[in-house]
Design a protein around this motif. Structure first.
Motif, PDB file in Angstrom:
ATOM      1  N   ALA A 216      34.913  40.561  23.091  1.00 44.12           N
ATOM      2  CA  ALA A 216      36.268  40.134  22.752  1.00 44.12           C
ATOM      3  C   ALA A 216      36.914  39.337  23.882  1.00 44.12           C
ATOM      4  O   ALA A 216      38.008  38.807  23.711  1.00 44.12           O
ATOM      5  CB  ALA A 216      37.131  41.352  22.426  1.00 44.12           C
ATOM      6  N   GLY A 217      36.250  39.251  25.037  1.00 43.82           N
ATOM      7  CA  GLY A 217      36.834  38.556  26.182  1.00 43.82           C
ATOM      8  C   GLY A 217      35.923  37.472  26.721  1.00 43.82           C
ATOM      9  O   GLY A 217      35.059  36.954  26.015  1.00 43.82           O
ATOM     10  N   TRP A 218      36.140  37.138  27.990  1.00 45.48           N
ATOM     11  CA  TRP A 218      35.356  36.091  28.640  1.00 45.48           C
ATOM     12  C   TRP A 218      34.865  36.586  29.992  1.00 45.48           C
ATOM     13  O   TRP A 218      35.548  37.370  30.661  1.00 45.48           O
ATOM     14  CB  TRP A 218      36.216  34.844  28.865  1.00 45.48           C
ATOM     15  N   GLU A 219      33.693  36.128  30.389  1.00 45.38           N
ATOM     16  CA  GLU A 219      33.194  36.311  31.741  1.00 45.38           C
ATOM     17  C   GLU A 219      33.452  35.029  32.516  1.00 45.38           C
ATOM     18  O   GLU A 219      33.221  33.932  32.002  1.00 45.38           O
ATOM     19  CB  GLU A 219      31.695  36.622  31.741  1.00 45.38           C
ATOM     20  N   VAL A 220      33.941  35.170  33.754  1.00 41.74           N
ATOM     21  CA  VAL A 220      34.274  34.012  34.588  1.00 41.74           C
ATOM     22  C   VAL A 220      33.615  34.175  35.950  1.00 41.74           C
ATOM     23  O   VAL A 220      33.748  35.220  36.584  1.00 41.74           O
ATOM     24  CB  VAL A 220      35.806  33.871  34.774  1.00 41.74           C
ATOM     25  N   VAL A 221      32.896  33.149  36.392  1.00 40.87           N
ATOM     26  CA  VAL A 221      32.320  33.121  37.739  1.00 40.87           C
ATOM     27  C   VAL A 221      32.737  31.804  38.371  1.00 40.87           C
ATOM     28  O   VAL A 221      32.403  30.730  37.846  1.00 40.87           O
ATOM     29  CB  VAL A 221      30.787  33.233  37.718  1.00 40.87           C
ATOM     30  N   ASN A 222      33.493  31.878  39.498  1.00 39.60           N
ATOM     31  CA  ASN A 222      33.944  30.623  40.093  1.00 39.60           C
ATOM     32  C   ASN A 222      32.802  29.942  40.831  1.00 39.60           C
ATOM     33  O   ASN A 222      31.781  30.554  41.159  1.00 39.60           O
ATOM     34  CB  ASN A 222      35.168  30.838  40.997  1.00 39.60           C
ATOM     35  N   CYS A 223      32.970  28.658  41.080  1.00 41.34           N
ATOM     36  CA  CYS A 223      31.881  27.862  41.642  1.00 41.34           C
ATOM     37  C   CYS A 223      31.534  28.263  43.069  1.00 41.34           C
ATOM     38  O   CYS A 223      30.391  28.120  43.495  1.00 41.34           O
ATOM     39  CB  CYS A 223      32.242  26.380  41.564  1.00 41.34           C
ATOM     40  N   LEU A 224      32.508  28.778  43.824  1.00 40.79           N
ATOM     41  CA  LEU A 224      32.216  29.279  45.159  1.00 40.79           C
ATOM     42  C   LEU A 224      31.242  30.457  45.098  1.00 40.79           C
ATOM     43  O   LEU A 224      30.319  30.558  45.905  1.00 40.79           O
ATOM     44  CB  LEU A 224      33.511  29.702  45.857  1.00 40.79           C
TER      45      LEU A 224
END
Length: 323
Positions: A216-224
């Motif tokens: 139901a959500g999102w996974e986020v991984v920043n580029c750093l």
């Protein structure tokens, strides 16, 4: 492109050698004016204009029979109803704004295109195993194929004007995922083992991210973070990453650091750690919480015990106390 993602695209492209929808044939025309073919040079005889020859009658009867056999073209309402049924069958969320029947294969498998009120549009395959593939995925697959071979057959693609909306889709996805930036670029990176599509989001002036829908959500991984694992983002520059950490340090004891280089070092129960090299000054390591607020600053000169110490700043060894 991930192999699992490609299988759906290939299924759409290879299963459909699309043919035009059957059109009603026109009545055959006799261009000779006689109905008997070329006139004899020895005895040119013209039939009376009021008389219909048997051969012409035969052709007219055949044409009428062909018309009766040809199926009527589906109405717009029938096309939309069929497309809606395929969306339900494939568990695809789309509020249809436009529908188009692209064609039918020799096996009577129909291919539809739909545009949606939000998000990407889809190509829908009506077959024994109905399939839905979004327009962004199809375009990414085509781009990759053409990069390998400019003459590659990329299969069926979305053509409705409303489906030329990639940036709007990337921006909406970034907002849903909580990536707070001005989105200036986006692309499909591939897919995870479970099939979730991974998108790269480029941000104007700051660090970007990779995102994917997770339940139901999102996974986020920043580029750093990705860079620390040996991966990289196409749309994010080192300058944008330095600007991101500079903004994190604002208001802290390290606010005066003119950040020139940064790296993500990892995280533990106490928070995430970033190293920053500072123009004209000693570098540092900053520990931040989940809201990216700085909790502690460690000068590189004394930070040897923090994750192996600084790598971007050359520091002299710590002085040995006199004994």
């Amino acid at each position: 492109m991930n192999k699992s993602l490609n299988r759906t695209v290939v299924a759409l492209s290879s299963a459909l050698a699309l043919t035009a929808l059957t059109a009603l044939p026109a009545l055959a025309q006799d261009n000779t004016g006689t109905g008997h073919g070329p006139a004899s040079s020895q005895s040119p005889i013209s039939a009376p204009s009021s008389r219909v020859t048997p051969s012409r009658m035969d052709r007219q009867r055949q044409n009428r029979e062909s018309q009766r056999r040809a199926p009527a073209a589906p109405t717009p309402e029938e096309i939309q109803t069929a497309a809606q049924g395929l969306l339900v069958a494939t568990n695809t969320n789309c509020q249809i704004t436009e529908t188009k029947l692209l064609g039918q294969s020799a096996a009577k498998e129909s291919l539809y295109e739909v545009s949606c009120a939000s998000g990407p549009g889809y190509l829908l395959l009506d077959s024994a195993a109905p399939a839905a593939t979004d327009c962004l995925t199809l375009a990414a697959s085509a781009e990759a194929a053409l990069a390998r071979d400019p003459n590659a057959d990329v299969g069926s693609q979305c053509t409705l004007p409303a489906n030329d909306n990639a940036m709007a889709v990337f921006t909406a996805f970034a907002k849903e995922a909580g990536v707070a930036c001005t989105v200036d670029q986006g692309r499909i990176v591939g897919a995870k083992s479970g099939g979730a599509v991974v998108y790269e989001i480029g941000c104007a002036g700051v660090d970007g991210a990779q995102i994917n829908k997770a339940g139901a959500g999102w996974e986020v991984v920043n580029c750093l973070e990705l860079a620390s694992a040996g991966a990289s983002c196409t749309f994010t520059t080192p300058q944008e990453q330095a600007a991101t950490v500079k903004a994190i340090l604002a208001g802290s004891d390290a606010a005066s650091c003119d950040v020139s280089q940064v790296r993500y070092m990892g995280k533990n129960a106490n928070g995430a750690f970033y190293e920053a090299a500072c123009n004209g000054a000693d570098g540092l390591i900053a520990r931040v919480n989940t809201e990216n607020a700085v909790q502690q600053v460690y000068p590189c000169a004394t930070a040897q015990q923090i994750g192996g110490g600084c790598k971007l700043t050359t520091t002299p060894p710590a002085a040995t106390p006199n004994t």
